[in-house]
Design an enzyme around this catalytic site. Structure first.
Site, PDB file in Angstrom:
ATOM      1  N   GLU A   1      -2.715   6.633   8.138  1.00 27.28           N
ATOM      2  CA  GLU A   1      -3.542   7.445   7.278  1.00 27.28           C
ATOM      3  C   GLU A   1      -4.366   8.079   8.137  1.00 27.28           C
ATOM      4  O   GLU A   1      -5.112   7.757   9.102  1.00 27.28           O
ATOM      5  CB  GLU A   1      -4.143   6.647   6.322  1.00 27.28           C
ATOM      6  CG  GLU A   1      -4.333   6.847   4.965  1.00 27.28           C
ATOM      7  CD  GLU A   1      -4.827   5.904   4.238  1.00 27.28           C
ATOM      8  OE1 GLU A   1      -3.859   5.336   3.448  1.00 27.28           O
ATOM      9  OE2 GLU A   1      -5.883   5.259   4.211  1.00 27.28           O
TER      10      GLU A   1
ATOM     11  N   HIS B   1     -14.690  -3.712   7.990  1.00 22.90           N
ATOM     12  CA  HIS B   1     -14.093  -3.293   6.859  1.00 22.90           C
ATOM     13  C   HIS B   1     -14.024  -4.273   5.671  1.00 22.90           C
ATOM     14  O   HIS B   1     -13.282  -4.300   4.720  1.00 22.90           O
ATOM     15  CB  HIS B   1     -12.529  -3.033   7.196  1.00 22.90           C
ATOM     16  CG  HIS B   1     -12.222  -1.879   7.967  1.00 22.90           C
ATOM     17  ND1 HIS B   1     -12.842  -0.384   7.801  1.00 22.90           N
ATOM     18  CD2 HIS B   1     -11.854  -1.842   9.043  1.00 22.90           C
ATOM     19  CE1 HIS B   1     -12.550   0.212   8.692  1.00 22.90           C
ATOM     20  NE2 HIS B   1     -11.949  -0.561   9.626  1.00 22.90           N
TER      21      HIS B   1
ATOM     22  N   LYS C   1       0.920  -1.235   0.084  1.00 21.28           N
ATOM     23  CA  LYS C   1      -0.107   0.083  -0.066  1.00 21.28           C
ATOM     24  C   LYS C   1       0.824   1.367   0.000  1.00 21.28           C
ATOM     25  O   LYS C   1       0.536   2.179  -0.611  1.00 21.28           O
ATOM     26  CB  LYS C   1      -0.796  -0.123   1.309  1.00 21.28           C
ATOM     27  CG  LYS C   1      -2.126  -0.824   1.098  1.00 21.28           C
ATOM     28  CD  LYS C   1      -2.878  -0.914   2.420  1.00 21.28           C
ATOM     29  CE  LYS C   1      -3.757  -2.088   2.667  1.00 21.28           C
ATOM     30  NZ  LYS C   1      -4.895  -2.322   1.876  1.00 21.28           N
TER      31      LYS C   1
ATOM     32  N   ARG D   1      -6.519  -7.782 -10.036  1.00 22.53           N
ATOM     33  CA  ARG D   1      -7.369  -8.908 -10.098  1.00 22.53           C
ATOM     34  C   ARG D   1      -8.758  -8.763 -10.314  1.00 22.53           C
ATOM     35  O   ARG D   1      -9.245  -7.577 -10.323  1.00 22.53           O
ATOM     36  CB  ARG D   1      -7.223  -9.816  -9.131  1.00 22.53           C
ATOM     37  CG  ARG D   1      -7.537  -9.361  -7.689  1.00 22.53           C
ATOM     38  CD  ARG D   1      -7.921  -9.940  -6.635  1.00 22.53           C
ATOM     39  NE  ARG D   1      -7.832  -9.129  -5.266  1.00 22.53           N
ATOM     40  CZ  ARG D   1      -9.159  -8.616  -4.685  1.00 22.53           C
ATOM     41  NH1 ARG D   1      -9.896  -8.614  -5.577  1.00 22.53           N
ATOM     42  NH2 ARG D   1      -8.817  -8.011  -3.630  1.00 22.53           N
TER      43      ARG D   1
HETATM   44  P1  ADP Z   1      -8.032  -3.827   2.416  1.00 26.41           P
HETATM   45  O1  ADP Z   1      -6.974  -4.059   1.512  1.00 26.41           O
HETATM   46  O2  ADP Z   1      -7.830  -4.551   3.653  1.00 26.41           O
HETATM   47  O3  ADP Z   1      -9.162  -4.069   1.633  1.00 26.41           O
HETATM   48  P2  ADP Z   1      -8.498  -1.047   2.123  1.00 26.41           P
HETATM   49  O4  ADP Z   1      -7.413  -0.170   2.192  1.00 26.41           O
HETATM   50  O5  ADP Z   1      -8.967  -1.244   0.696  1.00 26.41           O
HETATM   51  O6  ADP Z   1      -8.033  -2.390   2.803  1.00 26.41           O
HETATM   52  O7  ADP Z   1      -9.689  -0.243   2.994  1.00 26.41           O
HETATM   53  C1  ADP Z   1     -10.621  -1.185   3.347  1.00 26.41           C
HETATM   54  C2  ADP Z   1     -11.886  -0.249   3.796  1.00 26.41           C
HETATM   55  O8  ADP Z   1     -11.341   0.637   5.130  1.00 26.41           O
HETATM   56  C3  ADP Z   1     -12.458   0.676   2.921  1.00 26.41           C
HETATM   57  O9  ADP Z   1     -13.072   0.369   2.238  1.00 26.41           O
HETATM   58  C4  ADP Z   1     -12.648   1.774   3.807  1.00 26.41           C
HETATM   59  O10 ADP Z   1     -13.989   1.472   4.190  1.00 26.41           O
HETATM   60  C5  ADP Z   1     -11.934   1.695   5.069  1.00 26.41           C
HETATM   61  N1  ADP Z   1     -10.725   2.782   4.693  1.00 26.41           N
HETATM   62  C6  ADP Z   1      -9.694   2.432   4.382  1.00 26.41           C
HETATM   63  N2  ADP Z   1      -8.740   3.848   4.411  1.00 26.41           N
HETATM   64  C7  ADP Z   1      -9.583   4.551   5.043  1.00 26.41           C
HETATM   65  C8  ADP Z   1      -9.290   6.047   5.447  1.00 26.41           C
HETATM   66  N3  ADP Z   1      -8.175   6.626   5.213  1.00 26.41           N
HETATM   67  N4  ADP Z   1     -10.255   6.354   6.228  1.00 26.41           N
HETATM   68  C9  ADP Z   1     -11.560   5.958   6.312  1.00 26.41           C
HETATM   69  N5  ADP Z   1     -11.943   4.681   5.993  1.00 26.41           N
HETATM   70  C10 ADP Z   1     -10.799   3.937   5.433  1.00 26.41           C
END
Ligand code: ADP
Length: 658
Positions: A202, A237, A118, A295
C-alpha cells in the site's frame, strides 16, 4: 422477540467485565469461561457462573471454539458475546454458533469473511464506492514481482499481511534496498501469527490521521453511524490514546465520513456493531478506507460518552432482533471524550511489555475506569498487557483533556512498570493540546514524552525514599508502622541508606537533627520536615514543598514502589552478587521476559559488534531483537530456535574482545 435470559461471554479481562456489567444490569444471566491462568480473575468473580475451558495459552482456552460452544449448550446460554480479539472475528466460530442454534452477538459469518482479509475487503469497498488506499492487492506473491509493484506505487510503502490485525504483520519500507528483508520478516510474522503469509502493498500516506467511524446495522435493514473517533496516537501501529469526535474536522468532512461508512454497512447488509477505519491525509482531509473491524472496539467507550448510548446494550438488543434504538437524526454529539490505554509496559525500553502482580491499583471518581484487574491480580505473559482504560468526558476537548490530566496524576498503580507517566506527558504536550496530531506524533515527540529522566527519581523521590528507609531502619519494621508520625519520637539518628534505582546504585547520608532530617549524597541535598508516614503513605515537606506519595513495599521481591504525581518508581535492595557479575568482563545477555526463541543469528565463537542482532524472540505478541551490548566473542549460547525461555534466562554470553 425478547431479550436473552442468559448469554456466554467468550472473553476475559476488561471487555468481559464491561459486557457483563451491561448484561447483568439488563437482567441477563452471564456465563464466564476461563483458562488456568484466570481462575480467580475479575471476570470470573463477576459472572453468575463460570466454567473452566483449558490451559493458560489462548490457543488452549479462549480460542477453543468447540469447547466454548459446548459450555454454551450445556449451560443453556442463548447467545455468545465474543468481545474483541480471540474468536470475535472468526467466521467459522460464528457459523458454528449459528448451526448450534446459539446467536452470535455480532455480524454474520459471511460479513466477517468478507471483511476478514484486507485485500478482499478493499475490493468490496472500492466496488461500493468507498475510497481505498492506492496499492497492490493481487494474488501474486512472488518477491520480485511484489518489489516491482512497490516501485510502481513509489516508496515509502507499507507491506501488510492480508490476514493481519492489531498492528501485527505490517512493515514500513522507506527504500527499495530494504524491501526484500522487510517482506521476509513480515511474512514470517504473518505466518506465525495468522497462519497466512499473503501480503498486500500500500502507498504509505505521510503524516496521516487514523479516523474510524462507529457503525451499526440491524436485521431490518437499518444502518446508522455514531460519528467518528480519532485514534492517531499510536506506537508500533497500536493505539494508545483515542478521542471522539475527531478534533478540527471541517463539518463537511465529518458528514462525508459518516455517509461513506453507512454506505459500506448497507452494501454489506451488515448486522450489529462494526468500525470502518479510514486513513486521512492530515492536510487535505482526503480519506481512504483501510479496513473494517467486525466487532466492538477497545475504544468504543469514547463514542458512548459523547452519544450517551450504551453500545453493548445496542449489541444485545440488535442480536435479540430489535431494531437499532435510534434513527440517524436522533444521534447527537455531546462534548468530547478521551480514552487512554494503561499498559504494563516500559516506554523507556521500546515499550517492552511487563509482567507481574499489580499490588495496588486505584482510580478516582472523575474517570470511567474499564478494567479486568484488581489489586492482587497478575499481568501474565499469556495475554495482552493492557491493565485498564481510563476514560474522561468533558464539555469540550480542553475540558476532557484537563480531566484526563487529573486522572493520570491521581491514578495509583504499583507492582509493575506502566506507561502512565508517558500518557501524562502526552496530555501535557502543547502540540497535542493544540490538536496538531497524526500517527507520527509519538515518534516525533518521543524525547518530550520519554525524556532522559523518564522513570527516574528526582530529588523529591530520593528524599522520600531515604525517609522511608530511615524510618524502616529505626522501627525495624515493627507494627508501629501503622501509626502516623511514629518516627518523630525516635532519638538522634545518622546512617547511610543504600538502594538500587534504574540499575544504578545510590548511597545517601541521612541525619536526623531535631525533628528534621537532612539527606545528602548523589548531588542531592534536602531538608525534610514535618512529615507523617504510614505503611502506604508518606507526607513530607521537602525544602519547603509539601509532598505526598504512596508507597508499596513488596517484601517478597525486596523492592519498594513509590507513587508520586502519576510517576511510579521502583527501588531495589542492592544485590551484591549481581553487581560483581556485571563487573567481571562478561556481557551476559538475559531474556527480558519469558518468550519463545524464533531465530538465532549467531553461534559460539563468532565475533560480534555492539548492537549486532543476535537473537529474535517472541514474547507477549511481539517480535523483539536481542542485540550485543558490546564488541566481543560469543562464548556461550545455550538457546536454540523454538526454545521457550524464562524471564532472566541466559541467552548469550559475550566476552570482551582483546
Ligand atoms: P491492523 O489491522 O493491524 O490494526 P491497519 O490496517 O488497521 O492494521 O493499520 C494500523 C495502523 O497503521 C493505522 O492506524 C495507521 O496508523 C497505519 N497505517 C495503515 N495503513 C497505512 C497507510 N497506507 N499509510 C500510512 N499509515 C498506515
Amino acid at each position: 422477540m425478547s431479550m436473552f435470559d442468559k448469554i456466554l461471554i467468550a472473553n476475559r479481562g476488561e471487555i468481559a467485565c464491561r459486557i457483563m456489567q451491561t448484561a447483568q444490569q439488563n437482567g441477563v444471566i452471564c456465563v464466564a469461561v476461563y483458562s488456568d491462568a484466570d481462575q480467580n480473575a475479575l471476570h470470573v468473580r463477576m459472572a453468575d457462573e463460570a466454567h473452566h475451558i483449558g490451559g493458560a495459552a489462548a490457543a488452549d482456552s479462549y480460542l477453543k471454539a468447540d469447547v466454548i460452544l459446548e459450555v454454551a449448550k450445556r449451560t443453556g446460554a442463548q447467545a455468545i458475546h465474543p468481545g474483541y480479539g480471540f474468536l470475535s472475528e472468526n467466521a467459522a466460530f460464528s457459523r458454528a454458533c449459528e448451526a448450534a442454534g446459539i446467536k452470535f452477538i455480532g455480524p454474520s459469518a459471511d460479513a466477517i469473511d468478507a471483511m476478514g482479509l484486507k485485500d478482499k475487503a478493499k475490493d468490496i469497498m472500492h466496488k461500493a464506492g468507498v475510497p481505498v488506499v492506492p496499492g497492490y492487492q493481487g494474488a501474486g506473491q512472488e518477491p520480485k514481482m511484489l518489489s516491482s509493484e512497490a516501485e510502481k506505487i513509489g516508496f515509502p510503502v507499507l507491506i501488510k499481511a492480508v490476514a493481519g490485525g492489531g498492528g501485527k504483520g505490517m512493515r514500513l519500507v522507506e527504500k527499495a534496498a530494504d524491501f526484500a528483508e522487510m517482506l521476509r520478516s513480515c511474512q514470517r510474522e504473518a505466518k506465525a501469527s495468522f497462519g497466512n503469509d499473503h501480503v498486500l502493498i500500500e502507498k504509505y500516506i505521510q503524516k496521516p490521521r487514523h479516523i474510524e467511524v462507529q457503525v451499526f446495522g440491524d436485521m431490518h435493514g437499518n444502518a446508522v453511524h455514531l460519528f467518528e473517533r480519532d485514534c492517531s496516537l499510536q506506537r508500533r501501529h497500536q493505539k494508545v490514546v483515542e478521542e471522539a469526535p475527531a478534533p478540527s474536522l471541517p463539518p463537511k468532512v465529518q458528514q462525508a465520513l459518516g455517509d461513506a461508512a453507512v454506505k459500506a454497512v448497507k452494501a454489506l447488509g451488515y448486522e450489529n456493531a462494526g468500525t470502518i477505519e479510514f486513513i486521512m491525509d492530515s492536510k487535505t482531509y482526503e480519506f481512504f478506507f483501510m479496513e473494517m473491524n467486525t466487532r466492538l472496539q477497545v475504544e468504543h467507550p469514547v463514542t458512548e460518552m459523547i452519544t450517551g448510548q450504551n453500545l453493548v446494550r445496542w449489541q444485545l438488543e440488535i442480536a435479540a432482533g430489535y431494531p437499532i434504538p435510534l434513527s440517524q437524526d436522533e444521534i447527537k454529539i455531546n462534548g468530547h471524550a478521551f480514552e487512554v490505554r494503561l499498559y504494563a509496559e516500559d516506554p523507556a525500553t521500546m515499550f517492552l511489555p511487563q509482567t507481574g502482580i499489580v499490588h495496588l491499583f486505584e482510580g478516582t471518581s472523575q474517570m470511567r475506569l474499564d478494567t479486568g484487574i484488581e489489586a492482587g491480580d497478575a499481568i501474565s505473559i499469556h495475554y495482552d498487557p493492557m491493565v485498564a482504560k481510563i476514560i474522561t468526558h468533558g464539555k469540550d476537548r480542553a475540558d476532557a483533556a484537563r480531566l484526563m490530566q487529573n486522572a493520570l496524576a491521581q491514578t495509583k498503580l504499583a507492582g509493575l512498570k506502566t506507561n502512565q507517566e508517558f500518557l501524562r506527558n502526552i496530555f501535557d504536550h502543547k502540540s497535542f493540546l493544540d490538536e496538531d496530531i497524526d500517527t507520527g506524533f509519538i515518534e516525533r515527540h518521543f524525547k518530550d514524552l520519554v525524556p532522559e529522566t523518564y522513570g527516574i527519581a528526582d530529588k523529591k523521590a530520593h528524599s522520600l525514599m531515604c525517609l522511608y528507609k530511615a524510618c524502616a531502619v529505626q522501627n525495624e519494621m515493627k507494627s508501629v508502622w501503622n501509626q502516623n508520625d511514629n518516627w518523630r519520637g525516635v532519638g538522634a539518628f545518622s546512617r547511610s541508606i543504600e538502594y538500587v534505582h534504574n540499575a544504578q546504585n545510590y548511597v545517601f547520608d541521612v541525619c536526623k537533627q531535631g525533628d528534621d532530617y537532612v539527606i545528602e549524597g548523589e548531588n542531592v541535598k534536602a531538608n525534610v520536615q514535618h512529615s507523617s508516614l504510614s505503611v502506604n503513605e508518606i507526607k513530607a515537606v521537602i525544602d519547603g514543598d509539601c509532598v505526598t506519595a504512596s508507597v508499596f513495599n513488596d517484601a517478597q521481591k525486596n523492592v519498594v514502589w513509590l507513587l508520586i504525581d502519576g510517576q511510579s518508581l521502583v527501588f531495589e535492595t542492592p544485590d551484591y552478587d549481581a553487581l560483581a557479575t556485571s563487573a567481571s568482563g562478561y556481557g551476559l545477555i538475559i531474556a527480558p521476559m519469558p518468550g519463545k526463541i524464533i531465530d538465532v543469528l549467531t553461534k559460539a565463537g563468532d565475533s560480534v559488534k555492539k548492537d549486532q542482532p543476535l537473537i529474535v524472540m517472541e514474547a507477549m505478541k511481539m517480535e523483539m531483537t536481542i542485540r550485543a551490548d558490546h564488541d566481543g566473542v560469543v562464548e556461550q549460547l545455550p538457546v536454540a530456535v523454538n526454545d521457550q525461555v524464562q524471564d532472566g534466562a541466559l541467552l548469550v554470553a559475550i566476552t570482551k574482545s582483546e
